[in-house]
Every structure is written in structure tokens, then in C-alpha cells.
Design a protein around this motif. Structure first.
Motif, PDB file in Angstrom:
ATOM      1  N   ARG A 744       0.839  -1.195   0.000  1.00 29.57           N
ATOM      2  CA  ARG A 744       0.000   0.000   0.000  1.00 29.57           C
ATOM      3  C   ARG A 744       0.876   1.248   0.000  1.00 29.57           C
ATOM      4  NH1 ARG A 744      -2.539   1.305   4.194  1.00 29.57           N
ATOM      5  NH2 ARG A 744      -1.337   0.094   5.713  1.00 29.57           N
ATOM      6  N   VAL A 745       0.250   2.387  -0.245  1.00 29.18           N
ATOM      7  CA  VAL A 745       0.917   3.684  -0.175  1.00 29.18           C
ATOM      8  C   VAL A 745       0.257   4.504   0.932  1.00 29.18           C
ATOM      9  CG1 VAL A 745       1.365   5.871  -1.367  1.00 29.18           C
ATOM     10  CG2 VAL A 745       1.591   3.702  -2.609  1.00 29.18           C
ATOM     11  N   VAL A 746       1.069   5.056   1.828  1.00 27.88           N
ATOM     12  CA  VAL A 746       0.585   5.988   2.845  1.00 27.88           C
ATOM     13  C   VAL A 746       1.214   7.344   2.542  1.00 27.88           C
ATOM     14  CG1 VAL A 746       0.576   6.619   5.279  1.00 27.88           C
ATOM     15  CG2 VAL A 746       0.232   4.242   4.614  1.00 27.88           C
ATOM     16  N   GLU A 747       0.381   8.275   2.125  1.00 31.46           N
ATOM     17  CA  GLU A 747       0.824   9.612   1.731  1.00 31.46           C
ATOM     18  C   GLU A 747       0.648  10.581   2.896  1.00 31.46           C
ATOM     19  OE1 GLU A 747       1.820  12.807  -1.149  1.00 31.46           O
ATOM     20  OE2 GLU A 747       2.124  10.627  -1.136  1.00 31.46           O
ATOM     21  N   PHE A 748       1.712  11.342   3.187  1.00 30.46           N
ATOM     22  CA  PHE A 748       1.699  12.302   4.290  1.00 30.46           C
ATOM     23  C   PHE A 748       1.710  13.729   3.760  1.00 30.46           C
ATOM     24  CE2 PHE A 748       3.301   8.561   6.433  1.00 30.46           C
ATOM     25  CZ  PHE A 748       2.799   8.659   7.721  1.00 30.46           C
ATOM     26  N   TYR A 749       1.176  14.629   4.559  1.00 33.63           N
ATOM     27  CA  TYR A 749       1.345  16.065   4.347  1.00 33.63           C
ATOM     28  C   TYR A 749       1.726  16.670   5.688  1.00 33.63           C
ATOM     29  CZ  TYR A 749       0.175  21.009   4.293  1.00 33.63           C
ATOM     30  OH  TYR A 749       0.228  22.373   4.457  1.00 33.63           O
ATOM     31  N   ALA A 750       2.777  17.477   5.696  1.00 32.34           N
ATOM     32  CA  ALA A 750       3.200  18.154   6.925  1.00 32.34           C
ATOM     33  C   ALA A 750       3.366  19.638   6.621  1.00 32.34           C
ATOM     34  CB  ALA A 750       4.513  17.567   7.446  1.00 32.34           C
ATOM     35  N   SER A 751       2.800  20.475   7.466  1.00 37.13           N
ATOM     36  CA  SER A 751       2.864  21.919   7.245  1.00 37.13           C
ATOM     37  C   SER A 751       4.265  22.441   7.518  1.00 37.13           C
ATOM     38  CB  SER A 751       1.869  22.638   8.151  1.00 37.13           C
ATOM     39  OG  SER A 751       2.166  22.389   9.508  1.00 37.13           O
ATOM     40  N   ALA A 752       4.624  23.552   6.856  1.00 33.87           N
ATOM     41  CA  ALA A 752       5.937  24.161   7.067  1.00 33.87           C
ATOM     42  C   ALA A 752       6.058  24.714   8.472  1.00 33.87           C
ATOM     43  CB  ALA A 752       6.175  25.266   6.031  1.00 33.87           C
ATOM     44  N   GLU A 753       4.974  25.213   9.036  1.00 30.75           N
ATOM     45  CA  GLU A 753       4.966  25.721  10.402  1.00 30.75           C
ATOM     46  C   GLU A 753       3.850  25.035  11.176  1.00 30.75           C
ATOM     47  OE1 GLU A 753       7.253  27.620  11.418  1.00 30.75           O
ATOM     48  OE2 GLU A 753       8.058  28.648   9.677  1.00 30.75           O
ATOM     49  N   GLY A 754       3.965  25.023  12.495  1.00 30.54           N
ATOM     50  CA  GLY A 754       2.927  24.398  13.307  1.00 30.54           C
ATOM     51  C   GLY A 754       3.046  22.892  13.315  1.00 30.54           C
ATOM     52  N   ASP A 755       2.008  22.243  13.801  1.00 30.29           N
ATOM     53  CA  ASP A 755       2.056  20.801  14.041  1.00 30.29           C
ATOM     54  C   ASP A 755       1.028  20.040  13.213  1.00 30.29           C
ATOM     55  OD1 ASP A 755       4.000  21.340  15.963  1.00 30.29           O
ATOM     56  OD2 ASP A 755       2.500  21.590  17.540  1.00 30.29           O
ATOM     57  N   VAL A 756       0.695  20.536  12.030  1.00 26.60           N
ATOM     58  CA  VAL A 756      -0.309  19.886  11.196  1.00 26.60           C
ATOM     59  C   VAL A 756       0.327  18.727  10.439  1.00 26.60           C
ATOM     60  CG1 VAL A 756      -1.876  20.145   9.248  1.00 26.60           C
ATOM     61  CG2 VAL A 756      -1.667  21.982  10.938  1.00 26.60           C
ATOM     62  N   ILE A 757      -0.217  17.535  10.621  1.00 33.83           N
ATOM     63  CA  ILE A 757       0.216  16.357   9.863  1.00 33.83           C
ATOM     64  C   ILE A 757      -1.029  15.612   9.406  1.00 33.83           C
ATOM     65  CG2 ILE A 757       1.522  14.213   9.886  1.00 33.83           C
ATOM     66  CD1 ILE A 757       3.212  15.327  12.110  1.00 33.83           C
ATOM     67  N   LEU A 758      -1.168  15.462   8.105  1.00 34.20           N
ATOM     68  CA  LEU A 758      -2.257  14.677   7.530  1.00 34.20           C
ATOM     69  C   LEU A 758      -1.668  13.384   6.973  1.00 34.20           C
ATOM     70  CD1 LEU A 758      -4.075  17.472   5.457  1.00 34.20           C
ATOM     71  CD2 LEU A 758      -4.517  16.799   7.833  1.00 34.20           C
ATOM     72  N   ALA A 759      -2.444  12.328   6.964  1.00 35.95           N
ATOM     73  CA  ALA A 759      -1.979  11.059   6.417  1.00 35.95           C
ATOM     74  C   ALA A 759      -3.133  10.315   5.786  1.00 35.95           C
ATOM     75  CB  ALA A 759      -1.327  10.206   7.500  1.00 35.95           C
ATOM     76  N   ASN A 760      -2.910   9.827   4.584  1.00 40.91           N
ATOM     77  CA  ASN A 760      -3.866   8.961   3.900  1.00 40.91           C
ATOM     78  C   ASN A 760      -3.495   7.524   4.258  1.00 40.91           C
ATOM     79  OD1 ASN A 760      -5.436   7.470   2.151  1.00 40.91           O
ATOM     80  ND2 ASN A 760      -5.076   8.780   0.394  1.00 40.91           N
ATOM     81  N   VAL A 761      -3.984   7.067   5.387  1.00 35.62           N
ATOM     82  CA  VAL A 761      -3.573   5.774   5.917  1.00 35.62           C
ATOM     83  C   VAL A 761      -4.214   4.623   5.153  1.00 35.62           C
ATOM     84  CG1 VAL A 761      -3.538   4.303   7.966  1.00 35.62           C
ATOM     85  CG2 VAL A 761      -3.168   6.766   8.192  1.00 35.62           C
ATOM     86  N   SER A 762      -5.481   4.748   4.826  1.00 32.37           N
ATOM     87  CA  SER A 762      -6.178   3.640   4.172  1.00 32.37           C
ATOM     88  C   SER A 762      -5.740   3.463   2.730  1.00 32.37           C
ATOM     89  CB  SER A 762      -7.690   3.866   4.218  1.00 32.37           C
ATOM     90  OG  SER A 762      -8.065   4.941   3.360  1.00 32.37           O
TER      91      SER A 762
END
Length: 995
Positions: A744-762
Motif C-alpha cells: 500500500r501507499v501511505v501519503e503524508f502532508y506536513a505543514s511548514a509551520e505548526g504541528d499539522v500532519i495529515l496522512a492517507n492511511v487507508s
């Protein structure tokens, strides 16, 4: 009526015979059989083994193919010669073969025996094969029973099958977690094996009586039944004598001790981490994989074997895809495969015929068939067929009446197996999330501290693999501490900004950890034309570089400390350059100053500086210790990383995927890190198997070079289960899934500032950035107007939260353990709230998944509305003929137009109809004005497609491979010189409709 004398004398004779035989058993441990053992000569002797050659003076010793038999650690070498006429060596000799047996002895009777490791056994076999090959001038048929067979697989892999004619194994599991004795759940087995390896067998060995008791415990019903049968027939010496050698071997004589380190290796590598299947087990500090075996394999399996269960034995079919793999199935238990009547009648005659067939002296033996994949019909969790299990169980239990207890145990086992996946996920995830929740601003947490923590838990665990060499946590932490001494000696102090300009290598990660251990800040500089500007922006005071980047480092005019590349080299340094070779510093005289406290970093403190963009758009990205820990534990949780994983780190450390996802996630999960010396598609497939890689990291279009390589050799037996990273185009995503199924592929997004982390886990929505990771910042989309570049406010003056599918600016809430290092916004949605804005625009669908649209500063505002780059890139990249795509804006008159450029995977371009169909999924006003095919698209250091060069060229030249948007018809049509002339002559830059 008188009594028949036979009625009296018969029982009396039976009683006397029982007494006589019983006394002999008490005095001598058993009955003395008439049969004797086979003759042998010890040909070679070392501290690890004695090499027996049987029937050394016979004709077959000079002419027969050599067959070497290897016992398991816990069993005497006599297992192959329990009886002369029915034992393995006797039958093989009678068939014209030259039998040899490896005798490892018993560790409790050998000098240094208790310190033996798994590597010692494999290196011994490696030496034995060389010696026999030199002695006989023939390739060797190498065979082993149970764990001895596992030794044979491992030695053949270590040698890459050199001088091995074939492998023959008897009840030897390969996929150990596929079918465990007693149906033990996988999660229980892996956790128990890890614990025992790290905390028990590092200080405890197994004696011979413990090995015997454990073996008998694995089949207590059979043990009890055999003893009852023995007592019942104690009066009948003639009936007992044929089986007496076998009984004595199993009850007393056949068992030897196990050394603790060898057992720990076995549990850690082949039970907890199952590396016979995945690859990457460690022999002599080298990573090895069964996939490198190329010689033929014959695996004997017992249809009712509860120790080397058929499903586990058949794991070799997947683990060794380059070998011809055969099997011979017989109705026998584990011990019956090699000793007893079934072995004498089937196992050893079939072995003899196999060797003769492989030597060109006969046909393939009857019963030897190509190994089959497990049959889901009629096969349970163990691979033992239900019919065989029932028949064997009824026969076995009939004498002792234990069927009820066994049935209950099997039902309970099934229930536990059904829940094992969920419990395993929870066991890994919950402690990590709990730990994140406990981190406060003043909590000590850092890269250096996490490495030290892992080293304290298990110093001999593998940490890095690089160029086939394996480095333990103990070795890595020692290296880090040595680098600390070198840095201190050269004036590095806490909070100092220290640049790191290095390629992917263990020394780069050690340098980052050493800087962290000092409490300084690592400024991770991308090698390339922006290095000087990055050093200036990052406030670098000293620079650590490897020899390959020395010239670039010297160009910064900063003091340079050279690390990596070995300690024997001459650095070509320009006169006057301030360069110190850390590898040549004598650290024995360096004293740590009084201020030194190892790993002092607090969660709130700055730990790293990364860079985004390039050239005039180069910007810094500040990462606190908390932010790094958040990404590390979040990645480990999302990817379910554990000690059995090996992460292939393709992403460089200067990219967030390398530092936060690869390095951080692996450390937090306790996984191994496999480093590749740069992206090398030719090595990719080879290292995936050899290192046992289960997780691959990537950035942007990196996997494209791997998939396009003609030298990539990947088949269904690959061990990869996951790809994790950021920026992978959807078209490439689908190609990766297809080539590496079922990964599978797990795609992440992390913001340049702050603590935002998104992940397409499924991974169910290809292209989506997914949802916020547990433990990361709460997020919200603020309504945004790209035409004005401002947030949209409601009637009360607060920013309006976005509805589903509405364009918005992503905001993140600062956490309790973080301190905002950039801009913050207050009173956004309600009085007193605090948010940290990102730079990116998103849409959120009805399911709560987030889709990236664009950076707010790169949206192309055209006469027909805003055009967002990412949706355009995604849909064009899904066209099979399209390779890469970028979207950018150019000025035409007073306005801007949106242009999409694409490269091709082959020579044939897509049609206008295909372009139209693809872009139909994008809202009409957000479609590009022009689409054109270009020969190439430049890639940045992180493999991100860059549009800067294309933007500078201005209006694309009309060709047969360029199309414009006809706004009247809603289609894309050929972009001709006439259309281009009308555009450039028009009053506005907006693309006019065709006339």
C-alpha cells in the motif's frame, strides 16, 4: 477340576520378564539392543564442530555424491544414526551416496560453547561446505532436520549457493509466523520472542534436559502414549528391542544444550521478525536473504507435524523465488520425518533418489513434486489438512481420552487468531499515542535521546544497514558519542546552528544525532546550487560535510568538519580553507566540559532547520523537538511500524520525508533503517530482498525512476508492505501499487509551520492527503478568496469555516507541547482562539478527507477564475501516456493564463479527446488554458517536478502536441499558430474562444 499349568506359568514368566527388563532399564537407562551404530571417521575438528564421514573406507566414499546432514541445535548428531540398518546414514550409504554428518557437540561440554551465536553455526557450515568440496572435488548436497534445515537455508543464502548441488530439509519452517505450534497467535509469539531474546536468553541458556522436556511438551499426548506402550510391553523384550534405540534417543540420549545467544538470535530474527521470509537476517554483520538461493530445494513435510507445520515449511516457495522448489509429503509427525519406520521406508530412500536425480543418475523420485501453494480448501491455519488432522488426532487420543481438552484448545486458539490483528495494532499504537499525550513543553525529547533509549533497551539490535553491513544500536551510539567528542573539540556548543551537508549514509544520521545529543540545532542543507544561500539563511556557524560535498561546503566560507567515508583518505582541500577531518582526530584526549549534559533537548526547543523551495523562493522550515517527535510517533502509528520492519530510506535527510518520516518513524517504531547510497534503480530490487525491506520511503516522483528502470527485478515474493512519503502523483501511485501488489501507499502532508500532519492511511482515495494523524494538531479550513488573497469573513467579522468541497486555507491549532515559531492568528473563528496558518489551500470532502489544491501564492488567477495546480497535475498524470505534469502561470498582456506541461511515458502523445476527458473532472473555470507536451521537466533535489524553467520560456510554441481550452465548447483543441496569434494580439491575456 484341576488348574491348567499354563494358566499359572504364563503370568509368572511374564512377571519375571517384566522384572528383569525393568531392572535393566533402571540400571542402564534402557534395554541393550543388538544393533550397533554405523562406522565413521572424524575428518575435521574445530571449536565449533566435528565433521563425521560415515563408511570412510567404502567404495561409495570415493565415488558417491557427498550428502551432508546437519542436526538442529538441541539434538545430537546421532539423530541420523539411531539404528544402523534403519538410520539415515546407513540407508544413504546403501544407495551409493557418501554421507557426512555435522556434530556441533553440546555447548555445555565445549570451550566457549555457552557463547555460541547463530552466526557461529552458519559460518561453521560455510567452512564445512568449502572443506568437503575441496576434499571430494564435488558440489555438496546439504540437508538438515528441523532447525538444522533452517541452518542449511541460511548458509546457502550466505554463500549464494556456491558449491551447493541441492538443499534437502526435513520439517524445517521458513515462514515461522504462518503456523506456530499449538496455534499460538502471531502477536503473542512476536512479543514473547522479542522479550525472551532481549531479557532472558541474553543471560540464560537451555540445558539438555530442558530441551528434551520442551520437545516432549510440544506433543504431550504422544509422549504419554509412548511411555504407556513401553510399560505395557516391558515383558516382551523382542517387541521392544527394535524401537529401543529410538526410545532411548528421545527420552535421554538425543538432547544437547542450546547456548543463550544462539537462541536469542533464533527468536529475534526468525520468530519475532520472520526474516527467513522477508529477508535481511544478519550473518557475520551482513544482511542476507533466502531469495539469493539458486540451487534446487527439496522440502520434506509431515502431514501431522505440529512443530514444522506444512504452511510454515512451504514458506520457502515464496522466500526463494529463484530456486526450483520441490516437496515430499508424508504422514508423519516431526520426529517421524527422520527417525522410525516411516523415515526408513520413505524419507531416506526418497532422499537417495533425489540426489541421484540431481546428479543425472536417475529419474525424479515418485512423490517428489513441485511445491504447491497452500490450498485454502480443507486446510486449517497450520497448513495441516483437516482430514489428516482428524485421522491422526483420533488415533492418538484414543488411548488417553484427551479429545475434549484438545477440542476446547483448538476453539480457543481460533478465537484468539481472529482477534490477533486488532490486538497487534492496538499494542503498538496505544503506547505511542499515550507518550505523545504526555509530552509537555519542558519534556526532554530528541533524536539523540530516542536513539539512546533504543540502545538501552536492546543494544545488540540492528539499527542501520548500509552497503550490506549491519550496525547495532550499541555501535551506533558509540559512534555518536565519538562524534560528540569531535564536535566539542572543535567548538560546537548547545543551541549553535550546525550545518549538515551530506549524502544519505549512516554518518549523516550519526552527525544529526550527535548534534542533537549536544543540544545544538541541525541545519540540513540540500546539496546543490542553493547550499551557500541555505547556510546563510539558516544562520550556520559550523558545517559538517562528507568528502563528496567538501568543495560545496568550502564554498560557504564556513569552518568545515569532514565526517564519513572512512578514516583512511586524503582530502583535497584548497589552501587556506578552514577544514578539519573529524575521522583523524584523536578523541582519547578530549575531555567533556562541565556544561555537557547528553540529550538536553526540550520539546519546545528548536531542533532542526529544513528548507523548502529553491533559488529566490528558498525558505526555512523550523522543526522543534516536539514537532519531530510528533511526526516520528505519528508515522510509526500510521504505518504500524514495529521491530520486524526494515525501512528503506531513499529520501535524503534534508527533506522532511527523510528526517521526519523515515528516520523519525523508524526510531519511534524500533524498526531497522536500510540506507541506499543515493537512488540507484539497479540496486533497488536487489537490496529490497537482501535487506528484507518492508517499508519504502519516497519523495514526489522518486519511484518513477525505479519503475522505469530496465534493471528492476521484482516479483510477487517481494517483502514490501508499504510505501510512505509525500507528493507522489496519483498516476505514479497506481503504477507503484500495480507493480508492488499487495503493498500500500501511505501519503503524508506536513505543514511548514505548526504541528499539522495529515496522512492517507487507508490508501483508498489515491491522491488524497487523508486526515489529521492522532496526536497532531487539530485542523480547520478557513474560507479563502484566491482572487483577493484574503480570508472570507462572516457578518460578525470572524472567519467563516469552509463547507465540504469549498476552497479554504488550512489552519492548525498549536498544541500544549509546542510553541509557535512563526505567525499565529488570534480571534479567527471565535474570541480568543489561536491558530497557526499554513501556506496551502485544500478542499475537504464529505468523508472528512483533505485534498491539496495549491500554495496560496502560486494560484494562477485568470480571467475565467483561479486555476489550482494540484488537481490539474493529478488528472493529467492519470492519463496512461503521461509521465510527469506541472501547472504554472504565464503573463499574456495584462492578465495571466494557466499552462500545464507534460512529458510522455512513450513516444505517442494523448489525443485532444483524452485531454478533454481527463480535465472534465476539474471544475470548468479551474481548467488550464493550455496543455502541451515537453521533452523533459526538471526535477529538484527531492524529485519534485519544477516549472520554473518552463515559466521563464513564456508562451509555449504551437505544435501538434499542444492544445488550448475552447471555452465555448468545453473541449481542448489543437493549439495552432493562428490561435496563438489571436491570443497575443488580443486586448487581454484571457484565451479567447475559437472562431
Amino acid at each position: 477340576m484341576g488348574l491348567d499349568s499354563r494358566a499359572v506359568t504364563g503370568p509368572m514368566r511374564r512377571l519375571i520378564a517384566t522384572a528383569q527388563n525393568g531392572l535393566e532399564v533402571i540400571r542402564f537407562g534402557g534395554l541393550e539392543p543388538d544393533s550397533s551404530s554405523s562406522p565413521y571417521q572424524v575428518v575435521e575438528r574445530s571449536g565449533m564442530y566435528r565433521l563425521r564421514r560415515y563408511y570412510p573406507d567404502s567404495d561409495t566414499a570415493a565415488s558417491g555424491p557427498p550428502v551432508v546432514l546437519v542436526p538442529p541445535m538441541m539434538m545430537s548428531a546421532d539423530v541420523y544414526d539411531v539404528t544402523r540398518d534403519r538410520g539415515a546414514v546407513g540407508i544413504l550409504h546403501a544407495a551409493g551416496l557418501d554421507p557426512w554428518v555435522v556434530d556441533f557437540g553440546s555447548p555445555d561440554k565445549e570451550e566457549g560453547g555457552w557463547d555460541r551465536t547463530l552466526t557461529d553455526h552458519i559460518l561453521a557450515l560455510d567452512e564445512i561446505v568449502d572443506r568437503i568440496h575441496a576434499y571430494t572435488a564435488r558440489d555438496v548436497h546439504l540437508g538438515g532436520y528441523s532447525q538444522g534445515g533452517m541452518f542449511c537455508y541460511q548458509a546457502a543464502a550466505y554463500r549464494r549457493s556456491r558449491n551447493i548441488a541441492s538443499l534437502i530439509t526435513f520439517g524445517s519452517p521458513v515462514d515461522t509466523l504462518a503456523a506456530l505450534p499449538f496455534g499460538i497467535p502471531e502477536t503473542v509469539a512476536t512479543l514473547s520472542a522479542d522479550f525472551l531474546a532481549d531479557h532472558v536468553f541474553n543471560r540464560l541458556a537451555i540445558t539438555g534436559w530442558m530441551a528434551r522436556t520442551g520437545f516432549q511438551f510440544l506433543d504431550p499426548v504422544k509422549t504419554v502414549r509412548s511411555r504407556i506402550d513401553f510399560l505395557r510391553q516391558l515383558h516382551d523384550r523382542e517387541a521392544l528391542l527394535p524401537r529401543e534405540p529410538q526410545r532411548r534417543f528421545l527420552d535421554t540420549e538425543g538432547w544437547v544444550a542450546w547456548s543463550g545467544p544462539a537462541v536469542a538470535d533464533l527468536l529475534r530474527q526468525f520468530v519475532a521478525h520472520n526474516r527467513m521470509v522477508s529477508g535481511g537476517f544478519v550473518i557475520n554483520d551482513k544482511a542476507v536473504t533466502i531469495a539469493e538461493i539458486t540451487c534446487p530445494i527439496l522440502a520434506f513435510l509431515g502431514e501431522v507435524d505440529d512443530i514444522g507445520q506444512p504452511l510454515a515449511v512451504r514458506g520457502v516457495r515464496k522466500a526463494a523465488p529463484r530456486a526450483e522448489v520441490y516437496e515430499y509429503s508424508l504422514r508423519a509427525g516431526h520426529f517421524g520425518l527422520v527417525v522410525g519406520s516411516v523415515a526408513a521406508q520413505q524419507t531416506w530412500p526418497a532422499t537417495s533418489e533425489w540426489v541421484q536425480w540431481r546428479e543425472g543418475m536417475g529419474d525424479r523420485p515418485v512423490g517428489v513434486t513441485p511445491m504447491a501453494a497452500p490450498d485454502p480448501d480443507g486446510v486449517g491455519d497450520t497448513g495441516v489438512s483437516i482430514s489428516s488432522r482428524v485421522a491422526h488426532t483420533v488415533a492418538t487420543l484414543a488411548d488417553v481420552g484427551a479429545d475434549i481438552g484438545k477440542g476446547i484448545a483448538e476453539v480457543a486458539t481460533g478465537a484468539v487468531r481472529g482477534a490477533r490483528d486488532l490486538s497487534g495494532e492496538a499494542a503498538r499504537a496505544l503506547p505511542r499515542l499515550a507518550r505523545l499525550g504526555q509530552i509537555q513543553p519542558r519534556t526532554r525529547v530528541s533524536v539523540g535521546s530516542l536513539l539512546a533509549e533504543q540502545g538501552r533497551r536492546a543494544p545488540q539490535r540492528e539499527c542501520f544497514i548500509f552497503e550490506d553491513r549491519v550496525y547495532t544500536y550499541e555501535a551506533v551510539n558509540r559512534r555518536i558519542d565519538n562524534i560528540v567528542l569531535g564536535l566539542v573539540d572543535n567548538g560546537v556548543r548547545p543551541a549553535m546552528h550546525v550545518g549538515v551537508l551530506m549524502n544519505v549514509r549512516p554518518s549523516a544520521m550519526a552527525a544529526v544525532a550527535a548534534i542533537s545529543r549536544l543540544g545544538a540545532v541541525s541545519v540540513l542543507i540540500p546539496p546543490g546550487p542553493d547550499a551557500v544561500a541555505a547556510a546563510r539563511l539558516g544562520g550556520v556557524e559550523k558545517l559538517v560535510a562528507d568528502p563528496e560535498n567538501l568543495d560545496l561546503a568550502v564554498a560557504t566560507d564556513l569552518p568545515v568538519l569532514v565526517l564519513g567515508g572512512g578514516d583512511v583518505r586524503d582530502l583535497d582541500v584548497a589552501p587556506g580553507a578552514d577544514v578539519v577531518d573529524l575521522e583523524r582526530i584523536d578523541i582519547s584526549d578530549v575531555q567533556l566540559p562541565g556544561w555537557y549534559v547528553p540529550d538536553p533537548g526540550l520539546a519546545r526547543e528548536l531542533a532542526f532547520i529544513l528548507f523548502v523551495g529553491g533559488g529566490p523562493t528558498l525558505e526555512i522550515k523550523r522543526i522543534t523537538n516536539y514537532r519531530w517527535a510528533l511526526s516520528a510517533f505519528g508515522t510509526a502509528t500510521a504505518a504500524s511500524l514495529g521491530r520486524g520492519d526494515t525501512m528503506y530510506c531513499l529520501a535524503p535527510l534534508h527533506h522532511s520525508s527523510g528526517l521526519l518520516v523515515s528516520f523519525g518513524g523508524a526510531l519511534a517504531g524500533g524498526s531497522r533503517i536500510a540506507l541506499s547510497n543515493g537512488l540507484n534503480p539497479a540496486k533497488f530490487g536487489e537490496e529490497i530482498h537482501r535487506y528484507g525491506v518492508t517499508v519504502v520511503t519516497y519523495t514526489w516522483s522518486m519511484m518513477r525512476q525505479v519503475l522505469d528502470s530496465q534493471s528492476l527485478h521484482i516479483d510477487a515474493s517481494h517483502p514490501v508492505r508499504l510505501f510512505i512519503g509525500s507528493g507522489m502523483p496519483p498516476g505514479l501511485w497506481w503504477r507503484t501499487l500495480e507493480r508492488f501488489a499487495p503493498a500500500r501507499v501511505v501519503e503524508f502532508y506536513a505543514s511548514a509551520e505548526g504541528d499539522v500532519i495529515l496522512a492517507n492511511v487507508s490508501g483508498s482515495k489515491v491522491g488524497s492527503k487523508g486526515r489529521p494523524l492522532p496526536g497532531s494538531a487539530a485542523v480547520c479550513l478557513a474560507a479563502y478568496d484566491p482572487l483577493t488573497g484574503r480570508l472570507v469573513e462572516d457578518e460578525r467579522g470572524f472567519v467563516r469555516p469552509c463547507a465540504d468541497d469549498e476552497v479554504g486555507l488550512l489552519l492548525g491549532k498549536p498544541g500544549a507541547a509546542s510553541e509557535a515559531l512563526g505567525n499565529v492568528m488570534r480571534g479567527v473563528f471565535e474570541p480568543g482562539d489561536v491558530w497557526v496558518p499554513t501556506e496551502n489551500l485544500f478542499r475537504r470532502d464529505a468523508d472528512g478527507d483533505y485534498w491539496l489544491l495549491d500554495n496560496k501564492r502560486s494560484v494562477v488567477v485568470t480571467a475565467h477564475g483561479p486555476v489550482y495546480a494540484q488537481p490539474v497535475i493529478d488528472v493529467l498524470g492519470m492519463i496512461p501516456r503521461i509521465d510527469l505534469a506541472v501547472s504554472y502561470g504565464i503573463s499574456l498582456g495584462d492578465d495571466d493564463i494557466a499552462v500545464a506541461a507534460c512529458t510522455l511515458r512513450g513516444k505517442k502523445a494523448p489525443t485532444a479527446a483524452e485531454i478533454t476527458a481527463a480535465l472534465d473532472t476539474v471544475p470548468e473555470g479551474e481548467r488550464p488554458d493550455l496543455v502541451h507536451i515537453v521533452p523533459s521537466i526538471p526535477l529538484g533535489p527531492s524529485y519534485r517536478p519544477a516549472a520554473d524553467t518552463l515559466r521563464e520560456r513564456g508562451m509555449p510554441t504551437p505544435t501538434v502536441r499542444s492544445w488550448y481550452a475552447d471555452r465555448e465548447t468545453g473541449t481542448y483543441r489543437r493549439f495552432t499558430k493562428a490561435v496563438a496569434a489571436r491570443w497575443t494580439a488580443g486586448a487581454t491575456g484571457a484565451a479567447p474562444a475559437a472562431r
